[in-house]
Each structure stands twice: as C-alpha cells, then as structure tokens.
Design a protein around this motif. Structure first.
Motif, PDB file in Angstrom:
ATOM      1  N   PRO A 242       9.368  -5.273  38.043  1.00 25.74           N
ATOM      2  CA  PRO A 242      10.541  -5.198  39.254  1.00 25.74           C
ATOM      3  C   PRO A 242      10.378  -5.233  40.530  1.00 25.74           C
ATOM      4  O   PRO A 242      10.833  -6.053  41.093  1.00 25.74           O
ATOM      5  N   VAL A 243       9.131  -4.962  41.016  1.00 23.76           N
ATOM      6  CA  VAL A 243       8.448  -5.487  42.245  1.00 23.76           C
ATOM      7  C   VAL A 243       8.365  -6.905  42.475  1.00 23.76           C
ATOM      8  O   VAL A 243       8.570  -7.520  43.385  1.00 23.76           O
ATOM      9  N   VAL A 244       7.825  -7.678  41.433  1.00 22.47           N
ATOM     10  CA  VAL A 244       7.916  -9.168  41.563  1.00 22.47           C
ATOM     11  C   VAL A 244       8.934  -9.745  41.914  1.00 22.47           C
ATOM     12  O   VAL A 244       9.421 -10.487  42.721  1.00 22.47           O
ATOM     13  N   THR A 245      10.219  -9.269  41.135  1.00 24.77           N
ATOM     14  CA  THR A 245      11.709  -9.776  41.178  1.00 24.77           C
ATOM     15  C   THR A 245      12.023  -9.493  42.725  1.00 24.77           C
ATOM     16  O   THR A 245      12.754 -10.279  43.340  1.00 24.77           O
ATOM     17  N   LEU A 246      11.923  -8.189  43.079  1.00 26.90           N
ATOM     18  CA  LEU A 246      12.328  -7.965  44.439  1.00 26.90           C
ATOM     19  C   LEU A 246      11.685  -8.592  45.512  1.00 26.90           C
ATOM     20  O   LEU A 246      12.216  -9.237  46.458  1.00 26.90           O
TER      21      LEU A 246
END
Length: 360
Positions: free
Chosen positions: A217-221
């Motif tokens: 999720p942090v990579v996506t954001l």
C-alpha cells in the motif's frame, strides 16, 4: 505452571473457534471489503486480547507473536480478499484454521522431499538441547560474566528457541495435514547484506505478512508522489516502523507478571532498532538503484560487515529492551522449574523401577 498450561489450552481453543467463525464469514461475505472487515473486527479484537491470559515467556511469547501479530494481520488482509487466507477455490476449514493461527505457508511445489535429508525438527531439537544444557548453568553465574557476553548468550537462546518453535509447528502441521511448508529461516548467518538478511533469510513469515499489509500500500501511495522507481524507499521505512511497534506490543505481552492489564510503558529501543535497520536497508536499495548493479562489495567483505552490524545493533538496542522487561529472568525461572520437573520425573521413574525389581 499447571494454571499456565490450562490457560494455554483455553487460549488456543478460543483462537481455533475464532478462526472457524472467520471461515464462516468468508463464506457468507464472499467479496472482500468494508462489510467483511466489520464482521471480522470482533475476531481481530479477541486475538489481540487472548495473549493477555498467558504470562510465561515460553508459552505466552509465541502465542502473542502468532495470534496478536501474524493472525491479526492475516485477518486484515482476508477482510479485503487478499493474503494467504484468500484463495480460489476457498480454503477448506482444516486448512484455513492452522494457516490463520500459525506462522506457516503452504508450499505450492508438491514434489516429495529429498530422502536422507535431516529433519528440521530433529536439527532444531538437538540444537536446543545442546544450547540450553550449556546456558542454564551459565545463567546461574551471570554475576561473573561480562554484560555483553550475557546479551550474546541471550541472542543464541532466542534464535535457537525460535528455530525449535517454528520447526515443531511445521512438523505437527505436516503430519496432520500432509502438506509441505515453506521454511521460516534460511541460514541468516550467511547473509551478505541487510536486504538479504531481512528480505530472504530472517523470519521469512513476517516479511510475507508485512509485504501485502504495509509495503505494497505504501508503494502504491508514494509512487504517485515520488515515482515508481523510488517508491520502495518510504515503503521499507514504513514496514520496519510497523515491525518495531509490533515488537513493542509483544514485549508488553511477555513482560507482565499478572494476567491483568498493565500500563504500557515501552522503552522504544526495539522501535529504534528497526528504524535504524529500515534506514540502512533503504539506503542500500537506493545505492543499488543508483549504481544499477555496476559495482558491489565482494562477499568476503559484505558478509562480515553485515553480521557485525546486525549483532552490534542487537546487543545495543534489541536485547537490552528484553532485559529491561525482565524477560530473561522469567526465562531462567521457567527453565530452572522445567529442569527440576524433569529431575523429579526421572527420580520417580527410577524409584518405581527399583520398587518393581525389589518386589519380584
């Protein structure tokens, strides 16, 4: 100790029943999303509370790690149709419950294991017997040993104990379900970098849980802000930060002397340990991306540098946090009690054998 064993049985019985409920929720709400999360939320709360019923290190420690951390994260993923509990076709109940409760992952490669290969459980058990037989007398003479050497002994105790617990869980699961499982450790003492140590060798199950819950999720954001190339860097930092906080929670579980709520007073040493390693892994990844594989340290140099850094930071931050929680004092008491119990059982058995011989 008898009361602790009874509580241990109760805790894991409730945990298994809770996972049966979660399996039913998966059938009733087949699509992941907010509805399934709301239905699973009571189960997640129960799993957080169950380890509070245990106060021993050897029973409460693994239970808090398995239930309070790994199982809750698996259920969070399951709530959104992701993670190891979500599959097509859905897992059967006999496979869902152990996969949800225990730190295991089914191996997709179904080829039979190599013959003549030594059982991981036998290796871990033999190592545990040898190490504990050496450590118990040394723990009784701590006042004569250097504090750093004592911390080093604690680190060996922790590693061998984890190896044995994971090997025991895997062996029991393989026997009951007839499946092959992926390993938990991959010779961490042979790591050649911090990324290699944390990503491929040490406690691999935690990496598999943190990757979909935090890292992805942090990579996506962050990819929307700084681009896909550098997006892994904040994701690495976030993953290590969450790992540090969850270790602080486990320390809270195992430091308690009573089966009641206590004020949470974290030392934050464990969090600092993981943040330092997170920063170093992020720097390592950034350098590799910048250099694009044009240059790297030779293995003869990278291996000792990595091991020295891991051991030094563990002795500086991670293990002292456990010492301040008086975890190893509890461990010593528990091992001493176990040793006396084994001696008593052995003495009773010898006495009974002698009585049988004299009566004939």
């Amino acid at each position: 100790m008898e009361g602790e064993i009874n509580n241990f049985i109760v805790v894991w019985t409730i945990a298994a029943a809770t996972m049966c409920y979660c399996h039913t929720i998966g059938k009733l709400i087949p699509q992941g999303g907010a509805s399934r999360l709301v239905a699973l939320f009571p189960a997640i709360v129960i799993l957080f509370l169950l380890p509070l019923r245990l106060i021993s290190v050897h029973l409460g420690g693994p239970s808090s790690f398995f239930l309070g951390w790994l199982s809750t994260f698996k259920l969070l993923l399951f709530a959104f149709g992701k993670g190891p509990l979500s599959s097509n076709p859905p897992l059967s109940l006999p496979h869902f419950v152990p996969l949800a409760c225990l730190p295991i992952k089914f191996q997709h490669n179904t080829s039979p294991p190599k013959t003549g290969h030594k059982s991981p459980l036998n290796y871990a058990f033999n190592s545990m017997i040898i190490v504990f037989a050496a450590l118990i007398p040394l723990y009784g003479k701590k006042e004569y040993l250097h504090p750093k050497f004592i911390l080093f002994l604690y680190s060996i105790h922790m590693y061998v104990g984890l190896e044995f617990i994971f090997a025991l869980v895997s062996a029991c699961t393989r026997k009951l379900l007839g499946v092959q499982l992926e390993p938990h450790f991959n010779e961490p003492y042979l790591c050649t970098s911090l990324q290699d140590f944390w990503g491929k060798r040490w406690n691999i199950m935690v990496n598999r849980v943190l990757h979909p819950t935090v890292y992805d999720p942090v990579v996506t954001l962050s990819g929307r802000v700084i681009g896909r190339k550098w997006a892994p860097l904040p994701a690495i930092l976030a993953s290590f930060a969450v790992s540090g906080l969850m270790h602080e929670l486990i320390f809270y579980y195992i430091k308690r002397e009573k089966r009641t709520w206590e004020a949470w007073q974290p030392s934050w040493d464990a969090t600092c340990f993981f943040l330092i390693h997170g920063v170093c892994v992020a720097v390592e990844v950034a350098l590799k991306k910048g250099l694009q594989g044009k240059w790297q340290l030779p293995r003869a140099l990278s291996w000792p540098l990595t091991m020295v850094f891991v051991v030094y930071t563990a002795l500086w931050l991670f293990l002292p946090a456990l010492v301040r929680c008086r975890v190893y004092e509890k461990v010593t008491r528990e091992l001493t009690a176990l040793t006396e119990f084994v001696k008593d059982v052995y003495g009773v058995s010898r006495l009974a054998r002698f009585a049988d011989l004299t009566s004939t």
